[in-house]
Motif scaffolding. Sequence first.
Motif, short mmCIF file in Angstrom:
data_model
loop_
_atom_site.label_atom_id
_atom_site.label_comp_id
_atom_site.label_asym_id
_atom_site.label_seq_id
_atom_site.Cartn_x
_atom_site.Cartn_y
_atom_site.Cartn_z
N THR A 84 0.84 -1.22 0.00
CA THR A 84 0.00 0.00 0.00
C THR A 84 0.86 1.25 0.00
O THR A 84 0.57 2.23 -0.71
CB THR A 84 -0.93 -0.02 1.23
N LEU A 85 1.92 1.26 0.81
CA LEU A 85 2.79 2.41 0.86
C LEU A 85 3.51 2.65 -0.47
O LEU A 85 3.79 3.81 -0.84
CB LEU A 85 3.84 2.23 1.98
N MET A 91 -1.97 5.40 -6.61
CA MET A 91 -3.13 4.51 -6.61
C MET A 91 -3.68 4.42 -5.19
O MET A 91 -3.09 3.74 -4.34
CB MET A 91 -2.73 3.12 -7.12
N LEU A 92 -4.73 5.14 -4.90
CA LEU A 92 -5.33 5.16 -3.57
C LEU A 92 -6.50 4.18 -3.54
O LEU A 92 -7.55 4.41 -4.13
CB LEU A 92 -5.81 6.57 -3.21
N LEU A 120 4.84 2.01 10.51
CA LEU A 120 4.08 1.77 9.29
C LEU A 120 2.76 2.53 9.30
O LEU A 120 2.33 3.05 8.24
CB LEU A 120 3.83 0.26 9.13
N SER A 121 2.11 2.62 10.44
CA SER A 121 0.84 3.37 10.52
C SER A 121 1.07 4.86 10.28
O SER A 121 0.27 5.53 9.61
CB SER A 121 0.19 3.14 11.89
N THR A 122 2.18 5.40 10.82
CA THR A 122 2.50 6.82 10.62
C THR A 122 2.77 7.12 9.14
O THR A 122 2.30 8.14 8.59
CB THR A 122 3.70 7.21 11.47
N ALA A 126 0.60 9.62 6.77
CA ALA A 126 1.20 10.75 6.04
C ALA A 126 0.94 10.64 4.54
O ALA A 126 0.59 11.64 3.88
CB ALA A 126 2.71 10.79 6.33
N GLU A 127 1.07 9.47 3.97
CA GLU A 127 0.84 9.31 2.53
C GLU A 127 -0.63 9.53 2.19
O GLU A 127 -0.95 10.15 1.15
CB GLU A 127 1.27 7.92 2.08
N ALA A 128 -1.53 9.04 3.04
CA ALA A 128 -2.95 9.24 2.77
C ALA A 128 -3.31 10.73 2.80
O ALA A 128 -4.06 11.22 1.94
CB ALA A 128 -3.80 8.47 3.79
#
Length: 422
Positions: A84-85, A91-92, A120-122, A126-128
């Motif tokens: 996902t990252l 690609m969201l 990983l959650s951070t 940030a990317e979202a």
Amino acid sequence: MSKSPGERVPVRWFWWWKRPRSAFLDVGLALLAAVECVVGTIAFFSARIHVSTLGAVGIAVLGTVAGGSLVVRRRWPAVPVLVTLLVMPGMLGVVLLVVSLYTLASTWEWPTRRRRVVALSTLAFAEAAAVMAVSLMTVGDSPVEPPPLWGQILLSVMVAVGLAVAPVVTGLYVGARRRLIESLQDRAHGLETELDLLAEQAQERARRARLEERTRIAREMHDVVAHRVSLMVVHSGALERIVLKDPERAAQSAKLMGEVGRQALNELREILGVLRMDDPRQPEPDSLAGLPRLVEQSRAAGMAVTLTVSGSRQEFTGEAEQTAYRVVQEGLTNAHKHAGGAQVSVLLSYAPNGVRVAVVNACPGGEKGAAQLPSGGNGLVGMRERVIALGGTFSSGPEADGGFRIEAVLPSRLAVRAERLG
């Protein structure tokens, strides 16, 4: 490898799935995430730029691979998050992001891998937020006026919180609850095993208690029956010899036999009465106060027996009194069996720290016609065990003059108290 009855054995259905339902769920989520990634990405780029056929095929392949990573989420929970990252900047996929973060937080041990989950959650948050902010800034030819910059930032953060923070918090809660349930189940299995062990121990204690009670009753019955029956046999032998010569004395012997038989029956009833759980009465134990009567019964049976008491009367436990009485009773019984016609002495000596009882018979003179009584050989062994169990000493054996001596020393109740206090 054998397993214990209380140990749970996990059953694997296929690969890392325990149940078919889990496999179908993961495959379905992977297909849904792949479709969303492909359709959403093509729609996003088509609104802004022209997407060629080759580009659409590439997006479709990339979206399928990204969405398909959810298939391994139970075995390697970090893989879908890393995928996902990697693909999120272009690609969201909401399903891919939410499910991967939820799986990561719920399946990884907390707090042993706290840093990995937080890192990983951070990054995902940030990317979202960045992707959402870029999407709001490049709305294209939309007739809707875009919000101001601070509004775009606030909206991006709120969407990122919903897409990244909410799944993580939910996963942490579900994972903690799952681990709590597993620990409670393990504890329940442990308690069940412990209860089974306690039940086995209780059964073993009950079995030992029954065995000890049977042994005690057997000893009491041996002492009572052996002594009383020995007297009855001695009286019957004397009665047989004098019935024609001295009818009056024969009648006295017959009367004594009846009295001894009734006493034996009464004592047997008292011993067996303790086996009745509904009978509140308990038999009175024999005590040293009954020694004169015991000696008189042997004297009436024709035994030359004397009783010598020395010292001042001390206080004893009921079990000690009964054991001393049984020692004298066993000594008189042995004298009836093996020393017919011999002089017998019963010695009772009180001391400050205990009591000593002894039965000594002289060398038997082999009285003619003396009754021959059977002997099981267990009386002295049982007496020794009872005396030693109370902390006393017991000895038996022949004397230098050919006689036989039985002696026991038992502590008084005051002596026992002094030892405990000391």
